[in-house]
Every structure is written in structure tokens, then in C-alpha cells.
Design a protein around this motif. Structure first.
Motif, PDB file in Angstrom:
ATOM      1  N   GLN A  33       0.808  -1.214   0.000  1.00 56.63           N
ATOM      2  CA  GLN A  33       0.000   0.000   0.000  1.00 56.63           C
ATOM      3  C   GLN A  33       0.844   1.268   0.000  1.00 56.63           C
ATOM      4  OE1 GLN A  33      -3.229   0.088  -0.402  1.00 56.63           O
ATOM      5  NE2 GLN A  33      -3.434  -2.148  -0.409  1.00 56.63           N
ATOM      6  N   GLY A  34       2.122   1.188   0.372  1.00 54.61           N
ATOM      7  CA  GLY A  34       2.951   2.383   0.416  1.00 54.61           C
ATOM      8  C   GLY A  34       3.516   2.803  -0.916  1.00 54.61           C
ATOM      9  N   ILE A  35       3.303   2.021  -1.961  1.00 60.22           N
ATOM     10  CA  ILE A  35       3.826   2.336  -3.286  1.00 60.22           C
ATOM     11  C   ILE A  35       2.840   3.250  -4.010  1.00 60.22           C
ATOM     12  CG2 ILE A  35       4.456   1.377  -5.523  1.00 60.22           C
ATOM     13  CD1 ILE A  35       5.505  -1.061  -4.123  1.00 60.22           C
ATOM     14  N   THR A  36       3.327   4.399  -4.483  1.00 68.54           N
ATOM     15  CA  THR A  36       2.497   5.366  -5.183  1.00 68.54           C
ATOM     16  C   THR A  36       3.073   5.633  -6.574  1.00 68.54           C
ATOM     17  OG1 THR A  36       3.727   7.237  -4.269  1.00 68.54           O
ATOM     18  CG2 THR A  36       1.866   6.409  -2.971  1.00 68.54           C
ATOM     19  N   GLU A  37       2.569   6.693  -7.209  1.00 70.01           N
ATOM     20  CA  GLU A  37       3.050   7.066  -8.537  1.00 70.01           C
ATOM     21  C   GLU A  37       4.533   7.421  -8.528  1.00 70.01           C
ATOM     22  OE1 GLU A  37      -1.361   7.653  -8.572  1.00 70.01           O
ATOM     23  OE2 GLU A  37       0.283   8.032  -7.182  1.00 70.01           O
ATOM     24  N   ASP A  59      -4.134   7.375  -9.657  1.00 71.08           N
ATOM     25  CA  ASP A  59      -4.509   7.649 -11.046  1.00 71.08           C
ATOM     26  C   ASP A  59      -4.069   6.465 -11.914  1.00 71.08           C
ATOM     27  OD1 ASP A  59      -5.229   8.702 -13.445  1.00 71.08           O
ATOM     28  OD2 ASP A  59      -4.126  10.592 -13.221  1.00 71.08           O
ATOM     29  N   HIS A  60      -4.965   5.526 -12.085  1.00 68.61           N
ATOM     30  CA  HIS A  60      -4.625   4.312 -12.803  1.00 68.61           C
ATOM     31  C   HIS A  60      -4.420   4.576 -14.292  1.00 68.61           C
ATOM     32  CE1 HIS A  60      -6.820   1.829  -9.467  1.00 68.61           C
ATOM     33  NE2 HIS A  60      -5.691   2.397  -9.055  1.00 68.61           N
ATOM     34  N   PHE A  61      -5.270   5.403 -14.873  1.00 65.49           N
ATOM     35  CA  PHE A  61      -5.184   5.622 -16.312  1.00 65.49           C
ATOM     36  C   PHE A  61      -3.878   6.325 -16.686  1.00 65.49           C
ATOM     37  CE2 PHE A  61      -6.065   8.197 -20.123  1.00 65.49           C
ATOM     38  CZ  PHE A  61      -6.366   7.175 -21.008  1.00 65.49           C
ATOM     39  N   ASN A 103      -6.654  -4.528 -10.579  1.00 68.40           N
ATOM     40  CA  ASN A 103      -5.740  -5.254 -11.455  1.00 68.40           C
ATOM     41  C   ASN A 103      -4.876  -4.250 -12.211  1.00 68.40           C
ATOM     42  OD1 ASN A 103      -4.450  -7.123 -13.048  1.00 68.40           O
ATOM     43  ND2 ASN A 103      -6.147  -7.343 -14.483  1.00 68.40           N
ATOM     44  N   LEU A 104      -3.611  -4.179 -11.819  1.00 71.66           N
ATOM     45  CA  LEU A 104      -2.639  -3.338 -12.515  1.00 71.66           C
ATOM     46  C   LEU A 104      -1.452  -4.204 -12.912  1.00 71.66           C
ATOM     47  CD1 LEU A 104      -2.650   0.014 -10.483  1.00 71.66           C
ATOM     48  CD2 LEU A 104      -3.581  -0.407 -12.763  1.00 71.66           C
ATOM     49  N   GLN A 105      -1.727  -5.177 -13.741  1.00 73.96           N
ATOM     50  CA  GLN A 105      -0.689  -6.069 -14.256  1.00 73.96           C
ATOM     51  C   GLN A 105      -0.370  -5.683 -15.700  1.00 73.96           C
ATOM     52  OE1 GLN A 105      -2.069 -10.079 -13.730  1.00 73.96           O
ATOM     53  NE2 GLN A 105      -1.799 -10.045 -11.509  1.00 73.96           N
ATOM     54  N   ASP A 161      -3.603  -4.082 -29.407  1.00 71.00           N
ATOM     55  CA  ASP A 161      -4.166  -3.409 -28.232  1.00 71.00           C
ATOM     56  C   ASP A 161      -3.083  -2.567 -27.603  1.00 71.00           C
ATOM     57  OD1 ASP A 161      -5.798  -2.583 -26.247  1.00 71.00           O
ATOM     58  OD2 ASP A 161      -5.770  -4.482 -25.122  1.00 71.00           O
ATOM     59  N   LEU A 162      -2.848  -1.373 -28.134  1.00 73.14           N
ATOM     60  CA  LEU A 162      -1.747  -0.542 -27.680  1.00 73.14           C
ATOM     61  C   LEU A 162      -2.159   0.502 -26.670  1.00 73.14           C
ATOM     62  CD1 LEU A 162       0.111   0.051 -31.050  1.00 73.14           C
ATOM     63  CD2 LEU A 162       0.623  -1.619 -29.261  1.00 73.14           C
ATOM     64  N   VAL A 163      -3.448   0.796 -26.531  1.00 70.49           N
ATOM     65  CA  VAL A 163      -3.891   1.811 -25.587  1.00 70.49           C
ATOM     66  C   VAL A 163      -4.380   1.120 -24.332  1.00 70.49           C
ATOM     67  CG1 VAL A 163      -5.546   3.666 -25.193  1.00 70.49           C
ATOM     68  CG2 VAL A 163      -4.487   3.384 -27.437  1.00 70.49           C
ATOM     69  N   PRO A 164      -3.914   1.501 -23.168  1.00 68.33           N
ATOM     70  CA  PRO A 164      -4.352   0.843 -21.939  1.00 68.33           C
ATOM     71  C   PRO A 164      -5.811   1.110 -21.676  1.00 68.33           C
ATOM     72  CG  PRO A 164      -3.027   2.776 -21.444  1.00 68.33           C
ATOM     73  CD  PRO A 164      -2.939   2.573 -22.909  1.00 68.33           C
ATOM     74  N   SER A 165      -6.453   0.115 -21.056  1.00 69.31           N
ATOM     75  CA  SER A 165      -7.870   0.249 -20.756  1.00 69.31           C
ATOM     76  C   SER A 165      -8.060   1.189 -19.582  1.00 69.31           C
ATOM     77  CB  SER A 165      -8.463  -1.128 -20.424  1.00 69.31           C
ATOM     78  OG  SER A 165      -7.796  -1.678 -19.306  1.00 69.31           O
ATOM     79  N   GLU A 166      -9.138   1.994 -19.646  1.00 70.64           N
ATOM     80  CA  GLU A 166      -9.421   2.935 -18.595  1.00 70.64           C
ATOM     81  C   GLU A 166     -10.142   2.237 -17.461  1.00 70.64           C
ATOM     82  OE1 GLU A 166     -11.658   6.047 -20.286  1.00 70.64           O
ATOM     83  OE2 GLU A 166     -10.158   6.605 -21.781  1.00 70.64           O
ATOM     84  N   SER A 167     -10.141   2.890 -16.305  1.00 70.36           N
ATOM     85  CA  SER A 167     -10.878   2.357 -15.173  1.00 70.36           C
ATOM     86  C   SER A 167     -12.364   2.566 -15.378  1.00 70.36           C
ATOM     87  CB  SER A 167     -10.418   3.049 -13.881  1.00 70.36           C
ATOM     88  OG  SER A 167     -10.635   4.432 -13.985  1.00 70.36           O
ATOM     89  N   ASN A 168     -13.175   1.894 -14.547  1.00 70.54           N
ATOM     90  CA  ASN A 168     -14.618   1.962 -14.712  1.00 70.54           C
ATOM     91  C   ASN A 168     -15.149   3.358 -14.432  1.00 70.54           C
ATOM     92  OD1 ASN A 168     -14.711  -0.740 -15.372  1.00 70.54           O
ATOM     93  ND2 ASN A 168     -14.947  -1.394 -13.236  1.00 70.54           N
TER      94      ASN A 168
END
Length: 418
Positions: free
Chosen positions: A237-241, A265-267, A357-359, A369-376
Motif C-alpha cells: 500500500q505504500g507504493i504510489t506514482e 490515477d490508474h489511467f 488489477n494493474l498487471q 491493443d496498444l492503448v491501456p484500458s481505462e478504469s470503470n
């Protein structure tokens, strides 16, 4: 006179026996024939006992003789091969060997097995010295893969022995609660683990500080595990951007997992990782992070099993819980989390469930599929914004479609050079 002299000669010499055709006769007597009996070399009650000098300290089963029985039931012994005697002698005194560099690998493996059977590596003083003789000479033959998942007690008790191994290709330290200041994190950046390819650090209470320390030698001095192809940092949990910025130094990564971390900010993180490293966000869980195939492999595999059993028998979970309770009473802490602590201690291999899921993975050739999927949440926000716009604005959507143009290999090389 002649007969009397012969009798006198016979009286002086005694009776004379002659054997003819397997039968025994008394010389001078024609009528008396004695039945021949097989002569015994020893008497009926004769026995043989093997005596060993007092300075011979070898165990009875290690004496230089092998005792067997024939088909007739007779005891027969034969000497052991000279190679076995010499191998056992060196195994008993392995701590006095100066070096094993240049020693044949086939014989060295037998020597390690013989020393391990004698528990030479479990001795407090000479065990570590003897182990380093093998690790310095044979590297990945001793251990090519080491799995310590959930074995935090073994890591604490055998830290010096673990750090003596080098040439590892795979290391699993998941669920060991190392933290940012553990000595083992500093060992990961040493030259001994330059050959490391897969590193699992799931659920280890790591933060941005620990990731910065772990990657500093590689970022500044170009020294450390720069050949990593798989890195698992999930459930920290301590890992951030900020830590993601430090992870960009691993240029050869094929798989990365930062699921269930402090990344908000996942996207933006997915797009940044894809732009800088070429890794694409995976829509589903990857099989590479299941920890199914990760296990200890090498000559020292049985040695780690012995250590694990020894630590498990010496340190029991109830004793750890008792010491934890005493510490809570000393510092005056609240006992409301007593049941939670008991559950964590009694569980040998704790597992942390990932909520996000951030794998990431490097796609094969031909993957579009070159563009990462956005979050919901971002997807729904974009959908609501489109619904609120007038139909005149909607035709501008093809401009977003033009941004999906695939980048060439030269473009990726140019981006990776920055």
C-alpha cells in the motif's frame, strides 16, 4: 638289531600318518585304518572380532568394511572403495577446505550431499563457512531458484546463509513483511544477484522509500538487477506514482504487477508505463503471477527443507503470539486486535487479495491493443460527458480514433532512449 633300532626311532618320533586317496593311514600298521575326518582350521568355539583403535572416531556404519552374508549363511566382509573413504573424510572436515574453485562439478555434488547428510551446514560456527565454499565455486548450481513465500521466520534465522547464495535466476520473497529497511533489499542490488530474472516482492510492507533504495544503484551506478524480466510489487500500500517513476529504470521487463498498491490515477499510470517501457495493461490476471511454478531448485534444495523444519520446530506460532501479547502489555497497547494477530501468526503463508488489477505485460508481435484500458469510473465519466453534449459536437470522435495509430519499432526505441 635293525628292528629294535626302528622301534626305538619310532618311539622317539612318535606315530607317523600317511594320507592316500583321501584317507589317513598310520605308518607301519597294515590292519588299522583310520577314517579321515575334515580338519577344522579353528576350533568349534572360535570367533573373530574386529578391533578398532581408540582414535578412530568414525561411526560404526562408516567403518571401511562392508559386511555381507553368502548363500550358505557365512559372514563375509569387503573393503569400501577408496573414493568413498576419501569423500567421507573430506565431508567430515569440509570447513578446513581452502577452496573448491576448479573442482569437478560431478564430484562436488556428491561431496555436498555427503556433507549435508552429516549436517555440516547446520553447525553454528563452521556451517556458514563450509556453505560459502560451495556457493563461491558453483553459483547457480547450488541454487537457481529460491522460494521463501511466507517463510519470514526462515528469512530472519538464516539471513546470512541466504545472502551467501549468488547466481539466482528467480527469487520469491512474497508475504515476508520485509519493510523498507531490511538487509535483504540491499542484497538485491549487489553484484551477486546480477543474474536475477524474476523477483516477487508481494505483500512486503514496501513504500516509495524502499523502491527508491532498491533502484538507486541501478539508476546511478548501473549496478544491480538490471536484467529483470518479471517484477511483482502487488499488495504494497505504500507504493504510489512516485515509485512507478523509479521502476522505469528496468528496461527489460516483460511482466510487472503493481496491483492493490497506493497508485491513485490508474489511467495516467498505465499510459506512462506503456509510453516509457512498452508494457501494456492486461485486462485479466496473468498466469505469471500465480506463484505456481516458483519453487526452490538446486543442490541446496534439501538443505532449505531441513532449515525450514528446524525453524518450525524451534519457533512455534503460539510462542510468537505469547511474546507479542507481552509486548502489548508492556507498551500498554489495546488488546482489541488480539484475535487478528492470532489469525495472522497461525497462518503460515498469508495471502493478500488484490482489489485492483494493474498487471502489465509486453505483447507479442501483431498485438494491436496498444492503448491501456481505462478504469470503470473514468469510463462512466466519459460516457456521461458525451451524453451531455449536443449532436454537433459528437462528430469530433474520429480525432480520438486517429490517436490510436500504432507506433513503429523505431518510435519505441526513440521513446526508450529518453
Amino acid at each position: 638289531m635293525s628292528q629294535s633300532s626302528e622301534l626305538e626311532g619310532n618311539e622317539d618320533t612318535g606315530p607317523v600318518y600317511v594320507r592316500e586317496k583321501g584317507q589317513l593311514f598310520l605308518a607301519g600298521s597294515q590292519c588299522s585304518r583310520m577314517r579321515s575326518r575334515p580338519l577344522r582350521t579353528f576350533s568349534r568355539g572360535f570367533s573373530v572380532e574386529l578391533c578398532v583403535k581408540q582414535e578412530d572416531t568414525c561411526k560404526p556404519k562408516e567403518k571401511p568394511f562392508i559386511f555381507t552374508y553368502t548363500e550358505q549363511g557365512s559372514l563375509r566382509y569387503s573393503a569400501k572403495p577408496l573414493f568413498t573413504l576419501a569423500l567421507n573424510l573430506i565431508a567430515d572436515n569440509i570447513q578446513h577446505v581452502d577452496s573448491l574453485l576448479g573442482f569437478p562439478e560431478q564430484i562436488a555434488e556428491k561431496l555436498f550431499t555427503a556433507a549435508e547428510s552429516r549436517q555440516q551446514f547446520c553447525k553454528p560456527n563452521s556451517g556458514l563457512v563450509a556453505l560459502r565454499k560451495f556457493t563461491e565455486a558453483y553459483g547457480d548450481l547450488m541454487l537457481s531458484s529460491l522460494c521463501l513465500r511466507g517463510k519470514y521466520l526462515l528469512v530472519s534465522e538464516k539471513l546470512e546463509a541466504i545472502t551467501s547464495f549468488h547466481g539466482l535466476h528467480r527469487l520469491d520473497l512474497s508475504c515476508c513483511k520485509l519493510g523498507d529497511e531490511h538487509e535483504l533489499l540491499g542484497h538485491l542490488t549487489s553484484e551477486a544477484l546480477n543474474s536475477l530474472r524474476e523477483l516477487y516482492l508481494k505483500d512486503n510492507c514496501l513504500s516509495d522509500i524502499g523502491i527508491r533504495k532498491m533502484t538507486a544503484p541501478l539508476r546511478v551506478l548501473n549496478r544491480g538487477p538490471g536484467c529483470l524480466t518479471l517484477l511483482d510489487l502487488s499488495c504494497n500500500q505504500g507504493i504510489t506514482e512516485l515509485a512507478v517513476t523509479f521502476l522505469l529504470v528496468f528496461k527489460q521487463l516483460l511482466y510487472l504487477d503493481i496491483s492493490d498498491t497506493g497508485v491513485q490515477d490508474h489511467f495516467a499510470t498505465c499510459r506512462r508505463i506503456q509510453t516509457r517501457t512498452g508494457l501494456h495493461h492486461s485486462k485479466g490476471p496473468l498466469a505469471q503471477f500465480d506463484h505456481v511454478d516458483c519453487r526452490t531448485q538446486g543442490w541446496a534444495e534439501q538443505l532449505f527443507r531441513q532449515w525450514d523444519q528446524f525453524v518450525a520446530s524451534a519457533i512455534k506460532p503460539k510462542e510468537i503470539l505469547k511474546s507479542w501479547t507481552a509486548a502489548q502489555q508492556f507498551y500498554g497497547k489495546d488488546k482489541s486486535n488480539h484475535q487478528t494477530m492470532e489469525k495472522c501468526v497461525l497462518q503460515v503463508t498469508p495471502s493478500a487479495t488484490c482489489t485492483t488489477n494493474l498487471q502489465f505485460h509486453r505483447p507479442v508481435a501483431g498485438d494491436q491493443d496498444l492503448v491501456p484500458s481505462e478504469s470503470n469510473s473514468e469510463h462512466f465519466a466519459a460516457k456521461r460527458s458525451l451524453e451531455g453534449k449536443t449532436p454537433d459536437v459528437l462528430p469530433s470522435a474520429p480525432s480520438a480514433k486517429r490517436s490510436r495509430v500504432a507506433l513503429t519499432t523505431d518510435d519505441w526505441n526513440l521513446l526508450n532512449s529518453y
